[in-house]
Write a protein that holds these residues in place. Structure first.
Motif, PDB file in Angstrom:
ATOM      1  N   GLU A 143       0.838  -1.207   0.000  1.00 17.04           N
ATOM      2  CA  GLU A 143       0.000   0.000   0.000  1.00 17.04           C
ATOM      3  C   GLU A 143       0.873   1.258   0.000  1.00 17.04           C
ATOM      4  OE1 GLU A 143      -3.644  -1.415   2.682  1.00 17.04           O
ATOM      5  OE2 GLU A 143      -2.759   0.517   3.257  1.00 17.04           O
ATOM      6  N   ILE A 144       1.900   1.206   0.835  1.00 15.95           N
ATOM      7  CA  ILE A 144       2.802   2.373   0.916  1.00 15.95           C
ATOM      8  C   ILE A 144       3.437   2.625  -0.448  1.00 15.95           C
ATOM      9  CG2 ILE A 144       5.016   3.194   1.865  1.00 15.95           C
ATOM     10  CD1 ILE A 144       4.217   1.967   4.516  1.00 15.95           C
ATOM     11  N   ARG A 145       3.891   1.526  -1.073  1.00 16.80           N
ATOM     12  CA  ARG A 145       4.542   1.673  -2.377  1.00 16.80           C
ATOM     13  C   ARG A 145       3.583   2.313  -3.388  1.00 16.80           C
ATOM     14  NH1 ARG A 145       8.319  -2.504  -5.156  1.00 16.80           N
ATOM     15  NH2 ARG A 145       7.078  -4.108  -4.164  1.00 16.80           N
ATOM     16  N   ALA A 146       2.342   1.779  -3.442  1.00 20.40           N
ATOM     17  CA  ALA A 146       1.379   2.279  -4.431  1.00 20.40           C
ATOM     18  C   ALA A 146       1.046   3.745  -4.140  1.00 20.40           C
ATOM     19  CB  ALA A 146       0.114   1.425  -4.393  1.00 20.40           C
ATOM     20  N   ARG A 147       0.841   4.069  -2.845  1.00 19.76           N
ATOM     21  CA  ARG A 147       0.465   5.447  -2.506  1.00 19.76           C
ATOM     22  C   ARG A 147       1.619   6.408  -2.819  1.00 19.76           C
ATOM     23  NH1 ARG A 147       0.356   6.509   2.728  1.00 19.76           N
ATOM     24  NH2 ARG A 147      -0.313   4.411   3.230  1.00 19.76           N
ATOM     25  N   ALA A 148       2.850   5.938  -2.471  1.00 19.69           N
ATOM     26  CA  ALA A 148       4.009   6.807  -2.703  1.00 19.69           C
ATOM     27  C   ALA A 148       4.145   7.110  -4.182  1.00 19.69           C
ATOM     28  CB  ALA A 148       5.264   6.140  -2.169  1.00 19.69           C
ATOM     29  N   ASN A 149       3.997   6.091  -5.024  1.00 20.25           N
ATOM     30  CA  ASN A 149       4.154   6.309  -6.469  1.00 20.25           C
ATOM     31  C   ASN A 149       3.096   7.263  -7.005  1.00 20.25           C
ATOM     32  OD1 ASN A 149       6.458   4.876  -6.877  1.00 20.25           O
ATOM     33  ND2 ASN A 149       5.401   2.930  -7.207  1.00 20.25           N
ATOM     34  N   ALA A 150       1.841   7.076  -6.527  1.00 18.44           N
ATOM     35  CA  ALA A 150       0.757   7.949  -7.003  1.00 18.44           C
ATOM     36  C   ALA A 150       1.020   9.382  -6.560  1.00 18.44           C
ATOM     37  CB  ALA A 150      -0.577   7.455  -6.447  1.00 18.44           C
ATOM     38  N   GLU A 151       1.494   9.517  -5.299  1.00 15.67           N
ATOM     39  CA  GLU A 151       1.744  10.851  -4.767  1.00 15.67           C
ATOM     40  C   GLU A 151       2.861  11.551  -5.550  1.00 15.67           C
ATOM     41  OE1 GLU A 151       2.741  12.484  -0.487  1.00 15.67           O
ATOM     42  OE2 GLU A 151       1.689  10.544  -0.415  1.00 15.67           O
ATOM     43  N   LEU A 152       3.936  10.764  -5.772  1.00 15.96           N
ATOM     44  CA  LEU A 152       5.077  11.344  -6.519  1.00 15.96           C
ATOM     45  C   LEU A 152       4.641  11.823  -7.889  1.00 15.96           C
ATOM     46  CD1 LEU A 152       8.260   9.148  -5.997  1.00 15.96           C
ATOM     47  CD2 LEU A 152       8.058  11.607  -5.708  1.00 15.96           C
ATOM     48  N   GLU A 153       3.827  11.026  -8.525  1.00 14.64           N
ATOM     49  CA  GLU A 153       3.330  11.347  -9.868  1.00 14.64           C
ATOM     50  C   GLU A 153       2.689  12.727  -9.878  1.00 14.64           C
ATOM     51  OE1 GLU A 153       3.110  10.564 -13.704  1.00 14.64           O
ATOM     52  OE2 GLU A 153       3.987   9.161 -12.232  1.00 14.64           O
ATOM     53  N   ALA A 154       1.959  13.041  -8.764  1.00 14.17           N
ATOM     54  CA  ALA A 154       1.191  14.300  -8.743  1.00 14.17           C
ATOM     55  C   ALA A 154       2.045  15.518  -8.390  1.00 14.17           C
ATOM     56  CB  ALA A 154       0.052  14.170  -7.733  1.00 14.17           C
ATOM     57  N   LEU A 155       3.277  15.302  -7.831  1.00 16.02           N
ATOM     58  CA  LEU A 155       4.076  16.457  -7.402  1.00 16.02           C
ATOM     59  C   LEU A 155       4.639  17.203  -8.603  1.00 16.02           C
ATOM     60  CD1 LEU A 155       6.012  15.054  -4.308  1.00 16.02           C
ATOM     61  CD2 LEU A 155       3.864  16.318  -4.385  1.00 16.02           C
ATOM     62  N   SER A 156       4.678  18.579  -8.473  1.00 15.86           N
ATOM     63  CA  SER A 156       5.147  19.337  -9.632  1.00 15.86           C
ATOM     64  C   SER A 156       6.219  20.376  -9.268  1.00 15.86           C
ATOM     65  CB  SER A 156       3.961  20.049 -10.292  1.00 15.86           C
ATOM     66  OG  SER A 156       3.362  20.893  -9.333  1.00 15.86           O
ATOM     67  N   GLU A 157       6.556  20.524  -7.954  1.00 19.21           N
ATOM     68  CA  GLU A 157       7.567  21.519  -7.577  1.00 19.21           C
ATOM     69  C   GLU A 157       8.683  20.835  -6.789  1.00 19.21           C
ATOM     70  OE1 GLU A 157       7.467  24.564  -8.632  1.00 19.21           O
ATOM     71  OE2 GLU A 157       5.448  24.366  -9.490  1.00 19.21           O
ATOM     72  N   LEU A 158       9.928  21.271  -7.017  1.00 14.38           N
ATOM     73  CA  LEU A 158      11.086  20.644  -6.359  1.00 14.38           C
ATOM     74  C   LEU A 158      11.000  20.626  -4.825  1.00 14.38           C
ATOM     75  CD1 LEU A 158      14.114  21.739  -8.562  1.00 14.38           C
ATOM     76  CD2 LEU A 158      13.520  19.420  -7.921  1.00 14.38           C
ATOM     77  N   PRO A 159      10.629  21.746  -4.169  1.00  9.25           N
ATOM     78  CA  PRO A 159      10.604  21.710  -2.692  1.00  9.25           C
ATOM     79  C   PRO A 159       9.656  20.649  -2.138  1.00  9.25           C
ATOM     80  CG  PRO A 159      10.352  23.970  -3.506  1.00  9.25           C
ATOM     81  CD  PRO A 159      10.278  23.057  -4.689  1.00  9.25           C
ATOM     82  N   GLN A 160       8.613  20.295  -2.913  1.00 13.38           N
ATOM     83  CA  GLN A 160       7.655  19.284  -2.440  1.00 13.38           C
ATOM     84  C   GLN A 160       8.335  17.916  -2.304  1.00 13.38           C
ATOM     85  OE1 GLN A 160       4.861  19.716  -5.697  1.00 13.38           O
ATOM     86  NE2 GLN A 160       3.407  20.838  -4.360  1.00 13.38           N
ATOM     87  N   LEU A 161       9.378  17.685  -3.107  1.00 16.33           N
ATOM     88  CA  LEU A 161      10.045  16.379  -3.081  1.00 16.33           C
ATOM     89  C   LEU A 161      10.724  16.125  -1.734  1.00 16.33           C
ATOM     90  CD1 LEU A 161      11.639  15.978  -6.624  1.00 16.33           C
ATOM     91  CD2 LEU A 161       9.410  15.261  -5.804  1.00 16.33           C
ATOM     92  N   GLU A 162      11.290  17.187  -1.165  1.00 18.35           N
ATOM     93  CA  GLU A 162      11.973  17.035   0.118  1.00 18.35           C
ATOM     94  C   GLU A 162      10.957  16.689   1.219  1.00 18.35           C
ATOM     95  OE1 GLU A 162      14.867  16.509   0.886  1.00 18.35           O
ATOM     96  OE2 GLU A 162      14.998  16.933   3.025  1.00 18.35           O
TER      97      GLU A 162
END
Ligand code: FA5
Length: 350
Positions: free
Chosen positions: A7-26
């Protein structure tokens, strides 16, 4: 636990997909992979698993972590490239057809007077010599009849290198080399030594309107049979009248330098104040410009020249002060200021 990890893996991938700004990655990294992150929380609860299950879950947890890290790295790359593209697009184009800034540079006032002096002395048969700014103690002092611990050294404290060499405090430092360079022609072919050597000098001293720690001098020497003080005075007068193109008041008074005997100070009536007294001449109306004298026999000997057969004169013109007098520059520090606004005024000669 397996399900939770997936579940964590699937949620993390979906979340990453939606991010669009560098500071959000940290933020994402801290929240999911950080010490207090979701995944770390799960790993901490491994202790409650059975010994058989623990290695399997450990392996899966590692796989999940690695795959999230890889997705994070590729997202980071993607966002950085996007940001760079945005920056390139927002930078105005460089127009190569735009006219250049046509402000012209100009010669430094010291260069102007140096060249002028060189022309004058060349026309009188002198050679122009170039010499190093870093010299040995022997060149700067010992060969000039200034042994170690001689009080005359106090007048010329300079900057020493770790290897014992020093930044030359006077252009006289080149005298010994010049004598050695030309003595054979003098002795064997009867060619007089006539040389000038302009150069930058350094002294560890406090600065004021007429003293700098870095300044220019121009040394001149002439050695031949029967050279006398009259020859010295003739060359000094010719040089000054040609530089200033008008009558200048000078005075010659006794001066002590261990490398000349007799020695003189040649002072020039201050042209900034007309002799009234100002900060440029230390309120005396006179400016020390060109010490000179008859070369000391010991100095000729050190240069390999027999003082019984030959005599000569030497002078050490303060080029920086000459530039000040010629161009009416009140403070010597302006010459080293690098201010184009002040320096660009002196382009009349070339
Ligand atoms: C000498 O340096 C002797 N080597 C000159 C000499 C040569 C004497 C040959 C006899 C024979 P003095 O320290 O006075 O002497 O410096 C010579 C000139 O350099 C001065 O008259 C002055 O015009 C200039 N000068 C000296 N110190 C400074 C300084 N700190 N800032 C600007 N100019 C200086």
């Amino acid at each position: 636990m397996k399900q939770k990890l997936e579940e964590i893996r699937a949620r993390a991938n979906a979340e990453l997909e939606a991010l669009s700004e560098l500071p959000q990655l940290e933020d994402f990294r801290v929240r999911v992979l950080g010490k207090k992150g979701e995944l770390t929380g799960i790993l901490k609860s491994m202790g409650s698993l059975s010994p058989e299950e623990r290695p399997k879950m450990g392996q899966l947890a590692n796989e999940v972590r690695q795959s999230i890290e890889a997705s994070l790295a590729s997202k980071m790359q993607e966002l950085k490239a996007r940001e760079m593209q945005r920056e390139i697009e927002s930078t105005p184009l460089f127009d190569v057809s735009m006219p250049a800034d046509l402000t012209r540079g100009s010669y430094h006032p010291i260069t102007l007077v140096q060249r002028q002096c060189e022309t004058i002395f060349k026309s009188m048969g002198f050679t122009v010599e170039d010499y190093s700014e870093i010299v040995t103690d022997y060149e700067c002092f010992e060969s000039l009849n200034i042994p170690k611990h001689h009080p005359a050294r106090d007048m010329q404290d300079t900057y020493y290198l770790e290897n014992g060499q020093l930044l030359k405090s006077q252009t006289s430092a080149a005298q010994n080399a010049i004598y050695k360079k030309y003595r054979d022609a003098l002795v064997n072919d009867g060619v007089p030594i006539k040389a000038i050597f302009p150069g930058r000098c350094f002294r560890n001293e406090a600065t004021d309107a007429c003293h700098e720690n870095t300044f220019f001098q121009m040394e001149g020497v002439m050695v031949d049979k029967n050279i006398s003080i009259s020859n010295l005075i003739y060359f000094m007068k010719t040089m000054l009248s040609q530089v200033f193109q008008r009558d200048i008041r000078v005075r010659l008074r006794p001066g002590f330098f261990p490398f000349v005997e007799p020695g003189f100070e040649l002072d020039i009536n201050c042209l900034i104040c007309g002799g009234e007294g100002c900060s440029s001449c230390k309120h005396s109306g006179w400016l020390e410009l060109c010490p000179c004298g008859m070369i000391h026999p010991e100095v000729l000997k050190a240069g390999g020249i027999d003082p019984e057969a030959y005599t000569g004169f030497a002078f050490g013109l303060g080029l920086t002060r000459l530039a000040m007098m010629k161009y009416g520059i009140k403070d010597i520090r302006d010459l080293n200021s690098g201010s184009l606004k002040s320096l660009a005024q002196f382009t009349d000669d070339e």
